[in-house]
Design a protein around this motif. Structure first.
Motif, PDB file in Angstrom:
ATOM      1  N   LEU A   1       0.082   4.354 -15.891  1.00 42.62           N
ATOM      2  CA  LEU A   1       0.444   3.796 -14.592  1.00 42.62           C
ATOM      3  C   LEU A   1       0.830   2.356 -15.031  1.00 42.62           C
ATOM      4  CD1 LEU A   1      -2.120   4.978 -12.162  1.00 42.62           C
ATOM      5  CD2 LEU A   1       0.028   5.643 -12.317  1.00 42.62           C
ATOM      6  N   ILE A   2       0.483   1.708 -15.901  1.00 44.80           N
ATOM      7  CA  ILE A   2       0.822   0.259 -16.234  1.00 44.80           C
ATOM      8  C   ILE A   2       2.255   0.339 -16.838  1.00 44.80           C
ATOM      9  CG2 ILE A   2       0.308  -1.643 -17.673  1.00 44.80           C
ATOM     10  CD1 ILE A   2      -2.518  -0.867 -17.488  1.00 44.80           C
ATOM     11  N   ASP A   3       2.489   1.424 -17.514  1.00 48.15           N
ATOM     12  CA  ASP A   3       3.703   1.525 -18.250  1.00 48.15           C
ATOM     13  C   ASP A   3       4.975   1.879 -17.606  1.00 48.15           C
ATOM     14  OD1 ASP A   3       2.386   0.718 -20.610  1.00 48.15           O
ATOM     15  OD2 ASP A   3       1.844   2.757 -21.308  1.00 48.15           O
TER      16      ASP A   3
ATOM     17  N   GLY B   1       0.810  -1.316  -0.094  1.00 51.02           N
ATOM     18  CA  GLY B   1       0.048   0.024   0.091  1.00 51.02           C
ATOM     19  C   GLY B   1       0.816   1.211  -0.032  1.00 51.02           C
ATOM     20  N   ARG B   2       2.057   1.218  -0.352  1.00 46.07           N
ATOM     21  CA  ARG B   2       2.914   2.391  -0.690  1.00 46.07           C
ATOM     22  C   ARG B   2       2.717   2.769  -2.019  1.00 46.07           C
ATOM     23  NH1 ARG B   2       7.414  -0.810   2.424  1.00 46.07           N
ATOM     24  NH2 ARG B   2       7.210  -1.893   0.615  1.00 46.07           N
ATOM     25  N   PRO B   3       2.784   4.192  -2.014  1.00 50.92           N
ATOM     26  CA  PRO B   3       2.632   4.594  -3.625  1.00 50.92           C
ATOM     27  C   PRO B   3       3.977   4.517  -4.492  1.00 50.92           C
ATOM     28  CG  PRO B   3       2.676   6.548  -2.008  1.00 50.92           C
ATOM     29  CD  PRO B   3       2.596   5.169  -1.208  1.00 50.92           C
ATOM     30  N   LEU B   4       3.912   4.147  -5.855  1.00 43.08           N
ATOM     31  CA  LEU B   4       4.704   4.229  -6.519  1.00 43.08           C
ATOM     32  C   LEU B   4       4.868   5.239  -7.620  1.00 43.08           C
ATOM     33  CD1 LEU B   4       4.689   0.037  -7.333  1.00 43.08           C
ATOM     34  CD2 LEU B   4       6.432   1.481  -5.918  1.00 43.08           C
ATOM     35  N   ALA B   5       3.580   5.560  -8.034  1.00 42.34           N
ATOM     36  CA  ALA B   5       3.515   6.489  -9.059  1.00 42.34           C
ATOM     37  C   ALA B   5       2.011   6.975  -9.112  1.00 42.34           C
ATOM     38  CB  ALA B   5       3.765   5.788 -10.559  1.00 42.34           C
ATOM     39  N   PHE B   6       2.005   8.293  -9.771  1.00 44.74           N
ATOM     40  CA  PHE B   6       0.860   9.209 -10.032  1.00 44.74           C
ATOM     41  C   PHE B   6       0.683   9.702 -11.267  1.00 44.74           C
ATOM     42  CE2 PHE B   6       2.449   9.851  -5.492  1.00 44.74           C
ATOM     43  CZ  PHE B   6       1.316   9.151  -4.833  1.00 44.74           C
ATOM     44  N   GLU B   7      -0.768   9.743 -11.557  1.00 40.65           N
ATOM     45  CA  GLU B   7      -1.364  10.200 -12.751  1.00 40.65           C
ATOM     46  C   GLU B   7      -2.391  11.130 -12.532  1.00 40.65           C
ATOM     47  OE1 GLU B   7      -1.604  11.244 -16.847  1.00 40.65           O
ATOM     48  OE2 GLU B   7       0.165  10.019 -15.764  1.00 40.65           O
ATOM     49  N   LEU B   8      -2.399  12.456 -12.967  1.00 44.22           N
ATOM     50  CA  LEU B   8      -3.272  13.449 -12.948  1.00 44.22           C
ATOM     51  C   LEU B   8      -4.056  13.534 -13.866  1.00 44.22           C
ATOM     52  CD1 LEU B   8      -1.370  15.905 -10.761  1.00 44.22           C
ATOM     53  CD2 LEU B   8      -2.891  14.312  -9.889  1.00 44.22           C
ATOM     54  N   THR B   9      -5.400  13.483 -13.864  1.00 43.18           N
ATOM     55  CA  THR B   9      -6.337  13.493 -14.832  1.00 43.18           C
ATOM     56  C   THR B   9      -7.446  14.646 -14.757  1.00 43.18           C
ATOM     57  OG1 THR B   9      -7.676  11.738 -14.516  1.00 43.18           O
ATOM     58  CG2 THR B   9      -6.053  11.257 -16.015  1.00 43.18           C
ATOM     59  N   GLY B  10      -8.187  15.236 -15.482  1.00 44.14           N
ATOM     60  CA  GLY B  10      -9.337  15.853 -15.068  1.00 44.14           C
ATOM     61  C   GLY B  10     -10.378  15.476 -14.618  1.00 44.14           C
ATOM     62  N   GLY B  11     -11.403  16.104 -13.768  1.00 46.07           N
ATOM     63  CA  GLY B  11     -12.299  15.355 -13.109  1.00 46.07           C
ATOM     64  C   GLY B  11     -13.378  14.732 -13.903  1.00 46.07           C
ATOM     65  N   GLU B  12     -13.469  15.128 -15.181  1.00 44.44           N
ATOM     66  CA  GLU B  12     -14.362  14.762 -16.237  1.00 44.44           C
ATOM     67  C   GLU B  12     -14.146  13.614 -17.017  1.00 44.44           C
ATOM     68  OE1 GLU B  12     -11.699  17.287 -18.397  1.00 44.44           O
ATOM     69  OE2 GLU B  12     -12.881  17.824 -16.665  1.00 44.44           O
TER      70      GLU B  12
END
Length: 132
Positions: free
Chosen positions: A30-32, A9-20
């Motif tokens: 994240l898979i890549d 449960g420790r973070p490895l990577a993040f991706e930000l996208t819009g709310g819509e």
């Protein structure tokens, strides 16, 4: 905010996208990431798409995603594996303990992502500290 975490449960990577934007569109990046290939992909119903499932199976990753309620045919998923998804939810909870992340004070994507990385480092630190 999409995140990839390890088995603890420790973070490895993040991706930000819009709310819509739909959830499964943020999963590709994240898979890549160049970390070891996971054996399972635990996600909620928002990531349920045939395209994503096909991509995961092609890479040898077992998709553990419950089907959406409006699916015509139900898709099997391993309920026992899905119970481990609480680790991911707890990771998001620990990240949102940082007020700046929970409230989204930052105006730009770059600064918000930077503070996400700082919070991730703080979550990883207890793994490296000698507790004796």
């Amino acid at each position: 905010m999409h995140a990839r975490s390890d088995g603890q449960g420790r973070p490895l990577a993040f991706e930000l996208t819009g709310g819509e934007v739909s959830d499964y569109s943020g999963a590709d990046s994240l898979i890549d990431i160049p970390v070891t290939t996971p054996c399972c992909f635990l996600a909620d119903k928002g990531y349920d798409s045939d395209k994503l499932r096909e991509k995961l199976l092609f890479r040898g990753i077992l998709p553990v995603i419950p089907p959406r309620s409006n699916r015509k045919e139900s898709i099997f998923y391993n309920v026992q594996h899905y119970k481990n998804r609480n680790r991911i939810e707890r990771m998001f909870n620990r990240l949102k303990q940082f007020r700046r992340i929970a409230t989204g004070y930052d105006k730009t994507r770059k600064s918000f992502l930077a503070f996400l990385h700082i919070a991730a480092v703080k979550l990883w630190l207890p793994s490296f500290v000698n507790r004796t």
